[in-house]
Design a protein around this motif. Structure first.
Motif, short mmCIF file in Angstrom:
data_model
loop_
_atom_site.label_atom_id
_atom_site.label_comp_id
_atom_site.label_asym_id
_atom_site.label_seq_id
_atom_site.Cartn_x
_atom_site.Cartn_y
_atom_site.Cartn_z
N GLU A 59 0.83 -1.20 0.00
CA GLU A 59 0.00 0.00 0.00
C GLU A 59 0.87 1.26 0.00
OE1 GLU A 59 -4.08 0.88 2.28
OE2 GLU A 59 -2.33 0.92 3.60
N LYS A 60 1.87 1.30 0.86
CA LYS A 60 2.77 2.45 0.95
C LYS A 60 3.50 2.65 -0.39
CE LYS A 60 5.55 5.55 2.99
NZ LYS A 60 6.75 5.59 2.14
N ALA A 61 3.94 1.57 -1.02
CA ALA A 61 4.64 1.68 -2.30
C ALA A 61 3.73 2.30 -3.36
CB ALA A 61 5.12 0.31 -2.76
N ASP A 64 3.43 6.05 -2.71
CA ASP A 64 4.66 6.77 -3.06
C ASP A 64 4.70 7.16 -4.53
OD1 ASP A 64 5.63 6.67 -0.49
OD2 ASP A 64 6.91 4.91 -0.83
N LEU A 65 3.87 6.53 -5.34
CA LEU A 65 3.82 6.86 -6.77
C LEU A 65 3.02 8.13 -7.05
CD1 LEU A 65 3.18 3.29 -8.24
CD2 LEU A 65 5.36 4.51 -8.10
N HIS A 66 2.23 8.57 -6.07
CA HIS A 66 1.41 9.77 -6.27
C HIS A 66 2.29 11.00 -6.41
CE1 HIS A 66 -2.40 7.89 -4.23
NE2 HIS A 66 -1.93 7.18 -5.23
N PRO A 103 1.42 12.56 0.42
CA PRO A 103 2.84 12.91 0.28
C PRO A 103 3.09 14.35 -0.17
CG PRO A 103 2.13 11.59 -1.57
CD PRO A 103 0.98 11.61 -0.62
N GLY A 104 2.08 15.02 -0.71
CA GLY A 104 2.24 16.40 -1.14
C GLY A 104 1.10 17.25 -0.64
N PRO A 105 1.07 17.58 0.65
CA PRO A 105 -0.08 18.31 1.23
C PRO A 105 -0.39 19.59 0.45
CG PRO A 105 1.42 17.59 2.96
CD PRO A 105 2.12 17.32 1.65
N THR A 106 -1.61 19.69 -0.01
CA THR A 106 -2.01 20.83 -0.82
C THR A 106 -3.28 21.48 -0.29
OG1 THR A 106 -1.00 19.82 -2.78
CG2 THR A 106 -2.58 21.60 -3.15
N LEU A 107 -4.27 20.68 0.07
CA LEU A 107 -5.52 21.25 0.58
C LEU A 107 -5.26 22.07 1.84
CD1 LEU A 107 -8.57 21.49 0.26
CD2 LEU A 107 -8.80 19.34 1.54
#
Length: 231
Positions: A59-61, A64-66, A103-107
């Motif tokens: 799941e984590k892998a 990580d692709l996001h 992995p990329g906080p945006t909201l």
């Protein structure tokens, strides 16, 4: 066939409890080349049985692709479907929690730019459990609910973190019917294990004593009343 994946028949035992309402009677709903899906007789949730889920490492892998880039205007437009209706209902100053920030906080950044005091939580990328001891005027969970192994427990926890009069905002695509589910792209993501319908969320809102509002196709706002017996 991937290790650990089983394709049950329609007679698959009914003892698999619903992860949302804990009801013990669930029925075969669908199966594809990788896994099976069941539906709760009480709340209508469709879910992947535990035996067919990914391991935590797998799941984590996948996560990580996001590539969620806060500078991506298209991604911000996507998140604005939750951001805008929440901002309309919760004026500044207010404290919010972005649950499942990824992995990329945006909201959370969008809210912070608008003057809100924000906290983050994600079990893989921002695992500060201290923020789950706080109290919030609003909580957002964008593209999170479909990943939850224990949605009933998590939604109850988030409800408990809200101050009276607070708002919980979800973004998740909703099931239409069984025929559409069979060709639905959303179920093909191997990390998606819970699928909600409007009836499922309305059921949960009633149990929680919340008012529920459906915004467009995939945004759901739940309003916690000023007095609530649900914890």
């Amino acid at each position: 066939m991937p290790k650990g994946v089983h394709f049950p028949s329609a007679e698959y035992p009914l003892s698999i409890d619903c992860p949302l309402c804990r009801h013990g009677h669930t029925d075969f709903y669908h199966r594809d080349e990788r896994r099976s899906y069941r539906q709760c007789r009480r709340c209508d949730l469709v879910f992947v049985p535990p035996a067919d889920r990914l391991s935590p490492a797998e799941e984590k892998a996948h996560y990580d692709l996001h590539e969620n880039d806060p500078s991506d205007r298209g991604y911000r437009r996507f998140l604005s479907r939750l951001f805008e209706p929440m901002r309309e209902r919760v004026p500044v100053p207010a404290r919010g929690l972005d649950f499942g920030s990824g992995p990329g906080p945006t909201l959370s950044l969008m809210f912070a730019e608008a003057g809100y005091d924000m906290a983050l939580y994600d079990p893989y990328y921002a695992a500060d459990s201290g923020v789950l001891q706080g109290r919030y005027d609003f909580i957002t969970a964008s593209e999170v609910a479909e990943h939850l192994y224990r949605p009933g427990a998590v939604l109850a926890q988030l409800h408990g973190l809200l101050r009276p009069g607070g708002w919980l905002g979800l973004m998740t695509k909703l099931i239409c019917d069984r025929a559409a589910f069979a060709t639905w792209h959303y179920r093909r993501d191997p990390t998606h294990v819970c699928f909600f319908s409007s009836r499922t969320l309305a059921w949960w809102a009633e149990q929680a004593g919340c008012d529920i509002f459906f915004i467009g196709q995939d945004v759901i706002l739940l309003h916690k009343p000023l007095s609530s017996a649900f914890t």
